[in-house]
Design a protein around this motif. Structure first.
Motif, short mmCIF file in Angstrom:
data_model
loop_
_atom_site.label_atom_id
_atom_site.label_comp_id
_atom_site.label_asym_id
_atom_site.label_seq_id
_atom_site.Cartn_x
_atom_site.Cartn_y
_atom_site.Cartn_z
N ALA A 84 1.17 -1.56 0.03
CA ALA A 84 -0.10 -0.26 0.26
C ALA A 84 1.11 1.02 0.05
N ASP A 85 0.51 2.04 -0.05
CA ASP A 85 1.44 3.88 0.19
C ASP A 85 0.52 4.05 0.74
N ALA A 86 1.77 4.04 1.97
CA ALA A 86 1.46 4.34 3.05
C ALA A 86 1.08 5.56 3.18
N ALA A 87 1.53 6.87 2.38
CA ALA A 87 1.74 8.59 3.01
C ALA A 87 0.04 8.20 2.46
N HIS A 88 0.12 7.83 1.63
CA HIS A 88 -1.52 8.04 0.80
C HIS A 88 -2.85 7.60 2.19
N TYR A 89 -2.17 6.49 2.57
CA TYR A 89 -3.22 5.60 4.00
C TYR A 89 -3.75 6.43 5.04
N ASP A 90 -1.76 7.22 5.21
CA ASP A 90 -1.89 8.16 6.55
C ASP A 90 -2.83 9.97 6.29
N ALA A 91 -2.40 9.93 5.28
CA ALA A 91 -3.19 10.64 4.78
C ALA A 91 -4.96 10.63 5.12
N VAL A 92 -5.46 9.34 4.42
CA VAL A 92 -7.15 9.80 4.54
C VAL A 92 -6.86 8.96 5.64
N LEU A 93 -6.47 8.13 6.42
CA LEU A 93 -7.13 7.63 7.73
C LEU A 93 -7.15 8.91 8.77
N HIS A 94 -5.93 9.54 9.34
CA HIS A 94 -5.92 10.47 9.45
C HIS A 94 -6.56 11.70 10.11
N GLY A 95 -6.46 12.18 8.03
CA GLY A 95 -7.37 13.19 7.50
C GLY A 95 -8.83 12.91 8.25
N CYS A 96 -8.97 11.20 7.88
CA CYS A 96 -11.14 11.24 8.07
C CYS A 96 -10.86 11.06 9.59
N ILE A 97 -10.20 10.79 10.14
CA ILE A 97 -10.32 11.23 11.86
C ILE A 97 -10.41 12.48 12.63
N THR A 98 -9.60 12.92 12.11
CA THR A 98 -9.23 14.62 12.62
C THR A 98 -11.08 14.92 11.97
N THR A 99 -11.37 15.14 10.96
CA THR A 99 -12.12 15.97 9.91
C THR A 99 -13.75 15.22 10.11
N ALA A 100 -13.77 13.57 10.76
CA ALA A 100 -14.97 13.39 11.14
C ALA A 100 -16.37 14.55 11.18
N GLU A 101 -16.44 15.43 12.34
CA GLU A 101 -17.23 16.18 12.58
C GLU A 101 -17.76 16.60 10.87
N GLU A 102 -16.94 17.44 10.37
CA GLU A 102 -16.59 18.08 9.29
C GLU A 102 -17.33 17.50 8.25
N LEU A 103 -16.61 16.28 7.69
CA LEU A 103 -17.08 15.24 6.58
C LEU A 103 -18.47 15.23 6.51
N ASP A 104 -18.94 14.24 8.43
CA ASP A 104 -20.64 14.06 8.11
C ASP A 104 -20.83 14.97 8.05
N LYS A 105 -20.80 16.28 8.50
CA LYS A 105 -21.84 18.07 8.41
C LYS A 105 -22.33 18.37 6.52
N LEU A 106 -21.30 17.31 5.47
CA LEU A 106 -21.13 17.48 4.33
C LEU A 106 -21.96 16.39 3.41
N ILE A 107 -22.21 15.42 4.04
CA ILE A 107 -22.31 14.20 3.89
C ILE A 107 -24.29 14.04 4.31
#
Length: 177
Positions: free
Chosen positions: A68-91
Motif C-alpha cells: 500500500a501507499d503508506a503516505a496516502h493511507y496516513d493522510a486518509v486515515l488520520h485526515g478522516c478521523i480528525t475531520t470526521a465532524e466536518e465530513l459528516d456535516k457535508l454527507i
C-alpha cells in the motif's frame, strides 16, 4: 501420468475483476490498497471507538500492507478521523435517512470520498468516485455501492465545482432528434 491428449480445462478469465465486479488484488495500485487499509481502520474506529494510534498499528501489521501507499493511507486515515465532524456535516444533507442508520462500511467509504474530494486535489474527482464505488462493492452490502455513488456524485459538483464543470463541458452532447 496425465494424458497429453486430454482436453484442457477452460481458461480462467484474466480481466481485472472478480465475479462480483470488484478488482482483483493483482490489478490494484498502491493507492487503491491504501484506501482498502484505511477503510478497514476507519471501520474499526467507527465500530469500536478505539484509539486511532492503536488502530493504525494494528492495520499496518496486516498482510499486504507493504504493498500500500503508506503516505496516502496516513493522510486518509488520520485526515478522516480528525475531520470526521466536518465530513459528516457535508454527507448528512445528501442522505435519505439518519447517518446512524448507514452501515459503518458505507459511512467510512463516504468519509474517504469526501476527504479526498477536499484534500487530495491530485486525484481526479472521477477517480475518487470510482475508487469509493469499488471499495463499497468489495466490502459493503449488496447495493451499498449504489448509495455511496449517489451521495458522492451529489457532493462532487459542490466540492470540486470547477473540475466537474470542466468534465461536463468535455462530455459529448446528447444526440438530438
Amino acid at each position: 501420468m496425465s494424458d497429453l491428449n486430454a482436453p484442457r480445462p477452460p481458461r480462467q478469465s484474466r480481466k481485472g475483476t472478480t465475479s462480483t465486479g470488484a478488482r482483483k488484488a493483482a490489478s490494484k495500485s498502491g493507492r487503491s490498497r491504501a484506501r482498502e487499509f484505511a477503510l478497514q481502520a476507519l471501520y474499526q474506529y467507527i465500530v469500536s471507538g478505539n484509539e486511532p494510534a492503536s488502530i493504525d498499528l494494528f492495520t499496518r501489521d496486516l498482510a499486504g500492507f507493504h504493498k500500500a501507499d503508506a503516505a496516502h493511507y496516513d493522510a486518509v486515515l488520520h485526515g478522516c478521523i480528525t475531520t470526521a465532524e466536518e465530513l459528516d456535516k457535508l454527507i448528512e444533507p445528501k442522505l435519505d435517512r439518519k447517518l446512524s442508520e448507514i452501515s459503518p462500511i458505507e459511512h467510512a467509504v463516504m468519509w474517504i470520498g469526501v476527504y479526498e474530494f477536499l484534500h487530495c486535489m491530485d486525484v481526479p474527482w472521477r477517480v475518487v468516485l470510482n475508487e469509493c464505488i469499488e471499495l463499497a462493492k468489495e466490502f459493503g452490502g449488496t447495493d451499498g455501492h449504489k448509495y455511496v455513488n449517489g451521495v458522492l456524485n451529489g457532493l462532487a459538483p459542490q466540492l470540486r465545482e470547477k473540475e466537474v464543470a470542466a468534465d461536463k463541458q468535455k462530455a459529448p452532447a446528447e444526440p438530438t432528434e
